[in-house]
Design a protein around this motif. Structure first.
Motif, PDB file in Angstrom:
ATOM      1  N   SER A  34      11.748 -10.617  14.361  1.00 48.90           N
ATOM      2  CA  SER A  34      12.814  -9.622  14.242  1.00 48.90           C
ATOM      3  C   SER A  34      13.351  -9.493  12.815  1.00 48.90           C
ATOM      4  CB  SER A  34      13.973  -9.972  15.170  1.00 48.90           C
ATOM      5  OG  SER A  34      14.566 -11.210  14.800  1.00 48.90           O
ATOM      6  N   ALA A  35      12.909 -10.377  11.918  1.00 50.29           N
ATOM      7  CA  ALA A  35      13.432 -10.365  10.547  1.00 50.29           C
ATOM      8  C   ALA A  35      13.061  -9.096   9.793  1.00 50.29           C
ATOM      9  CB  ALA A  35      12.938 -11.590   9.786  1.00 50.29           C
ATOM     10  N   SER A  36      12.004  -8.427  10.227  1.00 54.07           N
ATOM     11  CA  SER A  36      11.550  -7.222   9.531  1.00 54.07           C
ATOM     12  C   SER A  36      12.440  -6.017   9.783  1.00 54.07           C
ATOM     13  CB  SER A  36      10.116  -6.885   9.946  1.00 54.07           C
ATOM     14  OG  SER A  36      10.045  -6.645  11.342  1.00 54.07           O
ATOM     15  N   GLY A  37      13.325  -6.111  10.764  1.00 56.32           N
ATOM     16  CA  GLY A  37      14.242  -5.016  11.053  1.00 56.32           C
ATOM     17  C   GLY A  37      13.524  -3.721  11.382  1.00 56.32           C
ATOM     18  N   ARG A  38      13.990  -2.621  10.780  1.00 55.44           N
ATOM     19  CA  ARG A  38      13.391  -1.306  11.026  1.00 55.44           C
ATOM     20  C   ARG A  38      12.451  -0.891   9.896  1.00 55.44           C
ATOM     21  NH1 ARG A  38      15.456   2.234  14.445  1.00 55.44           N
ATOM     22  NH2 ARG A  38      13.332   3.040  14.249  1.00 55.44           N
ATOM     23  N   GLY A  39      12.134  -1.810   9.001  1.00 59.44           N
ATOM     24  CA  GLY A  39      11.226  -1.492   7.909  1.00 59.44           C
ATOM     25  C   GLY A  39      11.877  -1.695   6.558  1.00 59.44           C
ATOM     26  N   LEU A  40      11.324  -1.068   5.537  1.00 59.57           N
ATOM     27  CA  LEU A  40      11.867  -1.262   4.191  1.00 59.57           C
ATOM     28  C   LEU A  40      11.476  -0.133   3.260  1.00 59.57           C
ATOM     29  CD1 LEU A  40       9.850  -4.082   2.352  1.00 59.57           C
ATOM     30  CD2 LEU A  40       8.966  -2.682   4.204  1.00 59.57           C
ATOM     31  N   ILE A  41      12.152  -0.118   2.110  1.00 60.27           N
ATOM     32  CA  ILE A  41      11.900   0.861   1.056  1.00 60.27           C
ATOM     33  C   ILE A  41      11.399   0.086  -0.158  1.00 60.27           C
ATOM     34  CG2 ILE A  41      12.893   2.667  -0.384  1.00 60.27           C
ATOM     35  CD1 ILE A  41      15.270   2.677   1.730  1.00 60.27           C
ATOM     36  N   PHE A  42      10.261   0.478  -0.688  1.00 59.23           N
ATOM     37  CA  PHE A  42       9.718  -0.198  -1.858  1.00 59.23           C
ATOM     38  C   PHE A  42      10.170   0.497  -3.152  1.00 59.23           C
ATOM     39  CE2 PHE A  42       6.141  -1.883   0.891  1.00 59.23           C
ATOM     40  CZ  PHE A  42       6.493  -3.220   0.731  1.00 59.23           C
ATOM     41  N   THR A  43      10.431  -0.319  -4.162  1.00 58.99           N
ATOM     42  CA  THR A  43      10.720   0.164  -5.509  1.00 58.99           C
ATOM     43  C   THR A  43       9.531  -0.105  -6.415  1.00 58.99           C
ATOM     44  OG1 THR A  43      13.011  -0.587  -5.231  1.00 58.99           O
ATOM     45  CG2 THR A  43      12.335   0.065  -7.438  1.00 58.99           C
ATOM     46  N   LEU A  44       9.100   0.907  -7.148  1.00 54.74           N
ATOM     47  CA  LEU A  44       8.109   0.738  -8.204  1.00 54.74           C
ATOM     48  C   LEU A  44       8.605   1.437  -9.463  1.00 54.74           C
ATOM     49  CD1 LEU A  44       6.162   1.691  -5.408  1.00 54.74           C
ATOM     50  CD2 LEU A  44       4.599   0.445  -6.892  1.00 54.74           C
ATOM     51  N   HIS A  45       7.981   1.111 -10.585  1.00 59.87           N
ATOM     52  CA  HIS A  45       8.231   1.810 -11.839  1.00 59.87           C
ATOM     53  C   HIS A  45       6.882   2.274 -12.402  1.00 59.87           C
ATOM     54  CE1 HIS A  45      12.075  -0.281 -11.308  1.00 59.87           C
ATOM     55  NE2 HIS A  45      12.593   0.631 -12.110  1.00 59.87           N
ATOM     56  N   HIS A  46       6.301   1.475 -13.283  1.00 59.38           N
ATOM     57  CA  HIS A  46       4.975   1.795 -13.809  1.00 59.38           C
ATOM     58  C   HIS A  46       3.886   1.459 -12.786  1.00 59.38           C
ATOM     59  CE1 HIS A  46       6.182   2.485 -17.986  1.00 59.38           C
ATOM     60  NE2 HIS A  46       6.940   1.410 -17.924  1.00 59.38           N
ATOM     61  N   VAL A  47       2.889   2.321 -12.706  1.00 55.82           N
ATOM     62  CA  VAL A  47       1.637   2.014 -11.997  1.00 55.82           C
ATOM     63  C   VAL A  47       0.533   2.338 -12.976  1.00 55.82           C
ATOM     64  CG1 VAL A  47       0.149   2.496 -10.033  1.00 55.82           C
ATOM     65  CG2 VAL A  47       2.642   2.557  -9.753  1.00 55.82           C
ATOM     66  N   ARG A  48      -0.157   1.309 -13.484  1.00 54.73           N
ATOM     67  CA  ARG A  48      -1.153   1.506 -14.544  1.00 54.73           C
ATOM     68  C   ARG A  48      -2.071   0.298 -14.603  1.00 54.73           C
ATOM     69  NH1 ARG A  48       3.375   1.041 -19.393  1.00 54.73           N
ATOM     70  NH2 ARG A  48       4.125  -1.053 -18.850  1.00 54.73           N
ATOM     71  N   PRO A  49      -3.231   0.460 -15.215  1.00 55.51           N
ATOM     72  CA  PRO A  49      -4.154  -0.671 -15.327  1.00 55.51           C
ATOM     73  C   PRO A  49      -3.536  -1.821 -16.115  1.00 55.51           C
ATOM     74  CG  PRO A  49      -5.267   1.391 -15.826  1.00 55.51           C
ATOM     75  CD  PRO A  49      -3.804   1.708 -15.744  1.00 55.51           C
ATOM     76  N   ASP A  50      -4.028  -3.022 -15.871  1.00 58.19           N
ATOM     77  CA  ASP A  50      -3.550  -4.196 -16.591  1.00 58.19           C
ATOM     78  C   ASP A  50      -3.802  -4.056 -18.083  1.00 58.19           C
ATOM     79  OD1 ASP A  50      -2.184  -6.045 -15.109  1.00 58.19           O
ATOM     80  OD2 ASP A  50      -3.991  -6.910 -14.229  1.00 58.19           O
ATOM     81  N   SER A  51      -2.831  -4.474 -18.867  1.00 65.40           N
ATOM     82  CA  SER A  51      -2.992  -4.582 -20.319  1.00 65.40           C
ATOM     83  C   SER A  51      -2.311  -5.872 -20.745  1.00 65.40           C
ATOM     84  CB  SER A  51      -2.366  -3.369 -21.020  1.00 65.40           C
ATOM     85  OG  SER A  51      -2.530  -3.462 -22.411  1.00 65.40           O
ATOM     86  N   PRO A  52      -2.940  -7.018 -20.458  1.00 60.84           N
ATOM     87  CA  PRO A  52      -2.290  -8.320 -20.634  1.00 60.84           C
ATOM     88  C   PRO A  52      -1.842  -8.565 -22.078  1.00 60.84           C
ATOM     89  CG  PRO A  52      -4.353  -8.521 -19.411  1.00 60.84           C
ATOM     90  CD  PRO A  52      -4.321  -7.139 -19.987  1.00 60.84           C
ATOM     91  N   GLN A  53      -0.591  -8.952 -22.213  1.00 60.42           N
ATOM     92  CA  GLN A  53      -0.053  -9.334 -23.510  1.00 60.42           C
ATOM     93  C   GLN A  53       0.811 -10.569 -23.313  1.00 60.42           C
ATOM     94  OE1 GLN A  53       1.093  -6.310 -26.369  1.00 60.42           O
ATOM     95  NE2 GLN A  53       0.808  -4.716 -24.822  1.00 60.42           N
TER      96      GLN A  53
END
Length: 350
Positions: A34-53
């Motif tokens: 029951s911990a999942s409740g009625r669902g959730l809203i996801f937050t994202l910002h950038h969606v892009r390929p990895d550029s490790p630094q």
């Protein structure tokens, strides 16, 4: 040599990772269905390929297209129903509908949302909302967090006035760079945001960094936003204030202007009236009931924070301050998405 701040950061992320690992265990999820409740809203910002630094203080705001696809698969495997954020009030109010829902949202209007995220959403038929701050779209406001990252990455030391006169900030080692970034972020949050951003922009320019060029490189134009809405029926644009300012720290007049002007301006961009609102920063010191009331007074049906949690039977009582769950760039594993969607991590931190 680690600083105290760096040690705290490492400890924090270690605790988060441990909590996600525990919550990801199927036996644990079975114990608390029951911990999942009625669902959730996801937050994202950038969606892009990895550029490790090595120095990437904003890495938490960036996920790969591959991880976004894994996240979508994870929630679909859990039986969740993807919906537009602005459809959630009606869905939650339907007492005959017991499904769990998931809404995907992306803040700030980054160009990579159209380039890399949209094709993933289209592949699975997932509706999504991009929150737009016209000050960024029109290149009249910089993104201080991106400016600071560029400044600190480029320089081994730099001059800055934190209010006690100009001083030289060391940024040679990786630890010093992280500490410098944290100190400048704290400066923004502790002072008048407009003044702080202006001072950071001025400092960056002294070292050959153009803050508005960073925005121009990263954020969609009006034409690009309009094109995305026209081309993709799954896409919706939500309001995100005019200048991406902390609304809890401005007066009532500024608050109402930031909210109303962002809504009306965004409608002129796309020809579609926004149906949702995202509070910049979104944590408790950046939004509260006053800010929620200002948004709901415009007729916007739903507004979201970045305060973590799942949807529940009482979400309709707080429709102007809904929680969201960050898809964090430091934790890009499918099992972590299932852990978050289970709602168990939020039980652990209460």
């Amino acid at each position: 040599m680690f600083s105290l701040q760096s040690a705290k950061r490492m400890l924090k992320y270690g605790i988060i990772r441990a909590g996600l690992e525990v919550s990801a265990l199927s036996v644990v999820r079975a114990l608390l269905p029951s911990a999942s409740g009625r669902g959730l809203i996801f937050t994202l910002h950038h969606v892009r390929p990895d550029s490790p630094q090595a120095f990437a203080p904003n890495a938490i705001l960036s996920v790969t297209p591959e991880f976004l696809e894994k996240a979508i698969k994870a929630v679909l495997e859990m039986g969740m129903t993807p919906v537009h954020l602005h459809d959630l009030p009606a869905r939650l109010a339907d007492q005959g509908d017991n499904r769990t829902f998931v809404a995907f949202t992306l803040d700030d209007g980054y160009r990579n949302n159209a380039q890399y995220a949209a094709p993933v959403f289209q592949k699975f038929g997932i509706p999504y909302t991009i929150f737009v701050a016209p000050g960024l779209t029109e290149r009249s406001r910089s993104m201080w967090w991106e400016t600071v990252e560029a400044l600190v990455r480029q320089q081994d030391k730099f001059d800055f006035d934190f209010g006690q006169g100009t001083e030289t900030v060391a940024a040679e080692s990786l630890t010093q760079k992280h500490d410098a970034f944290d100190r400048l972020a704290a400066f923004v949050h502790a002072n008048d945001e407009d003044v702080a951003v202006t001072r950071i922009d001025a400092a960056a320019r002294q070292y050959g960094i153009n803050p508005l060029a960073i925005v121009d490189n990263l954020v969609m134009t009006k034409a690009e936003l309009k094109q995305l809405v026209h081309d993709d029926p799954l896409a919706h644009m939500g309001a995100h204030t005019m200048t991406h300012v902390n609304l809890k720290r401005v007066d009532q007049t500024r608050l109402e202007n930031e909210v109303r002007q962002s809504i009306s301006t965004l409608q002129t961009y796309t020809g579609v009236s926004p149906q949702s609102f995202s509070f910049p920063y979104g944590y408790k010191s950046a939004t509260g009931q006053r800010e929620a009331d200002a948004v709901l007074a415009t007729g916007i049906p739903v507004a979201v924070t970045t305060q973590p949690g799942v949807l529940s039977k009482t979400s309709l009582d707080n429709i102007g301050l809904l929680p969201r769950v960050s898809l964090n760039g430091l934790f890009q594993k499918k099992r972590y998405v299932k852990a978050l969607a289970s709602g168990i991590p939020f039980k652990l931190i209460k």
